[in-house]
Design an enzyme around this catalytic site. Structure first.
Site, mmCIF file in Angstrom:
data_model
loop_
_atom_site.group_PDB
_atom_site.id
_atom_site.type_symbol
_atom_site.label_atom_id
_atom_site.label_comp_id
_atom_site.label_asym_id
_atom_site.label_seq_id
_atom_site.Cartn_x
_atom_site.Cartn_y
_atom_site.Cartn_z
ATOM 1 N N GLY A 86 0.202 2.610 2.013
ATOM 2 C CA GLY A 86 1.207 3.542 1.528
ATOM 3 C C GLY A 86 1.547 4.500 2.660
ATOM 4 O O GLY A 86 1.268 4.239 3.831
ATOM 5 N N ARG A 87 2.129 5.628 2.303
ATOM 6 C CA ARG A 87 2.446 6.615 3.334
ATOM 7 C C ARG A 87 1.290 7.555 3.645
ATOM 8 O O ARG A 87 1.284 8.249 4.657
ATOM 9 C CB ARG A 87 3.678 7.437 2.935
ATOM 10 C CG ARG A 87 4.968 6.667 3.142
ATOM 11 C CD ARG A 87 6.209 7.507 2.888
ATOM 12 N NE ARG A 87 6.269 7.951 1.509
ATOM 13 C CZ ARG A 87 6.167 9.240 1.111
ATOM 14 N NH1 ARG A 87 6.007 10.199 1.981
ATOM 15 N NH2 ARG A 87 6.231 9.540 -0.164
ATOM 16 N N GLU A 90 -0.313 7.978 7.200
ATOM 17 C CA GLU A 90 0.470 8.645 8.246
ATOM 18 C C GLU A 90 0.029 10.077 8.461
ATOM 19 O O GLU A 90 0.023 10.568 9.584
ATOM 20 C CB GLU A 90 1.961 8.618 7.893
ATOM 21 C CG GLU A 90 2.556 7.236 7.885
ATOM 22 C CD GLU A 90 3.984 7.223 7.373
ATOM 23 O OE1 GLU A 90 4.629 8.306 7.310
ATOM 24 O OE2 GLU A 90 4.473 6.142 7.019
ATOM 25 N N CYS A 116 -2.391 -2.775 4.660
ATOM 26 C CA CYS A 116 -1.047 -2.222 4.827
ATOM 27 C C CYS A 116 -1.018 -1.200 5.966
ATOM 28 O O CYS A 116 -1.248 -1.533 7.107
ATOM 29 C CB CYS A 116 -0.568 -1.659 3.490
ATOM 30 S SG CYS A 116 1.196 -1.334 3.413
ATOM 31 N N HIS A 117 -0.739 0.078 5.651
ATOM 32 C CA HIS A 117 -0.699 1.133 6.661
ATOM 33 C C HIS A 117 -2.066 1.777 6.882
ATOM 34 O O HIS A 117 -2.207 2.658 7.722
ATOM 35 C CB HIS A 117 0.336 2.191 6.277
ATOM 36 C CG HIS A 117 1.748 1.758 6.535
ATOM 37 N ND1 HIS A 117 2.389 0.816 5.754
ATOM 38 C CD2 HIS A 117 2.639 2.130 7.475
ATOM 39 C CE1 HIS A 117 3.618 0.632 6.210
ATOM 40 N NE2 HIS A 117 3.800 1.414 7.251
ATOM 41 N N TYR A 136 0.407 -4.154 7.675
ATOM 42 C CA TYR A 136 1.807 -4.354 7.325
ATOM 43 C C TYR A 136 2.522 -4.770 8.613
ATOM 44 O O TYR A 136 2.312 -4.159 9.666
ATOM 45 C CB TYR A 136 2.398 -3.071 6.732
ATOM 46 C CG TYR A 136 3.777 -3.282 6.182
ATOM 47 C CD1 TYR A 136 3.959 -4.045 5.035
ATOM 48 C CD2 TYR A 136 4.890 -2.757 6.830
ATOM 49 C CE1 TYR A 136 5.226 -4.280 4.535
ATOM 50 C CE2 TYR A 136 6.158 -2.984 6.331
ATOM 51 C CZ TYR A 136 6.322 -3.743 5.189
ATOM 52 O OH TYR A 136 7.584 -3.984 4.697
#
Length: 185
Positions: A86-87, A90, A116-117, A136
């Site tokens: 997900g975000r 970050e 993913c992330h 990802y």
């Protein structure tokens, strides 16, 4: 006595990438603790792949309480760690407490599942150099910059590190992570 698994996340994590491993690991008898920057109700998101978009779309997802804050984590209490995407990664990669925790898992050669992330976190810790990983696909250059050998595959296992691209790969991801966990029990 069941083993404890740590799941590290935050707001804007992908709902399925948090809740699938949480439920799957509990189903296998593990105790799973969700950790975030602070103890609070986390707000997840849903990423989907829709025709006509060059990237995934994002919608509001589930909410879930964090069991503990990153500053409260004692890495020695856990058999492994899960890092959803997900975000959230970050901004979580900037958290010094979380970086210390993740480094402790790698220093102890404990199982780590990332998706993913999520590999943005392990890249920030500096532990991917020379390792085979997936993530990802848009993170291929990030992984190469971190010194990793990026492979666009459903799941990549490199010792205790188990990586997958995104939630469509969940079954393979958790199957391999469980195999790594069981081999070390």
């Amino acid at each position: 006595m069941t083993a404890n698994i740590l799941l590290v996340t935050g707001d804007a994590a992908e709902s399925l990438e948090v809740l699938y491993p949480y439920q799957r690991l509990r189903e296998e008898g593990y105790t799973v603790h969700i950790a975030a920057p602070t103890r609070k109700k986390l707000r997840f998101v849903v990423h989907d792949f829709e025709d006509g978009y060059d990237t995934y779309t994002e919608k509001p997802g589930y909410t879930w309480p964090a069991d503990l804050a990153f500053s409260e984590i004692e890495p020695g209490r856990y058999a492994g760690v899960v890092i959803p995407g997900g975000r959230a990664p970050e901004y979580l990669r900037n958290d010094p407490e979380l970086r210390k925790v993740l480094k402790a898992f790698f220093d102890a050669d404990k199982p780590v599942a990332q998706i993913c992330h999520g590999p943005l976190l392990t890249a920030a810790v500096g532990v991917l150099s020379g390792r085979r990983v997936t993530a990802y696909p848009a993170l291929e250059m990030d992984m190469q910059t971190a010194g990793a050998d990026f492979q666009d595959a459903e799941v990549v296992v490199d010792g205790p590190l188990v990586s997958s691209r995104a939630w469509p790969d969940h079954s393979a991801w958790m199957r391999e992570f469980l195999a790594v966990l069981r081999a070390r029990e």
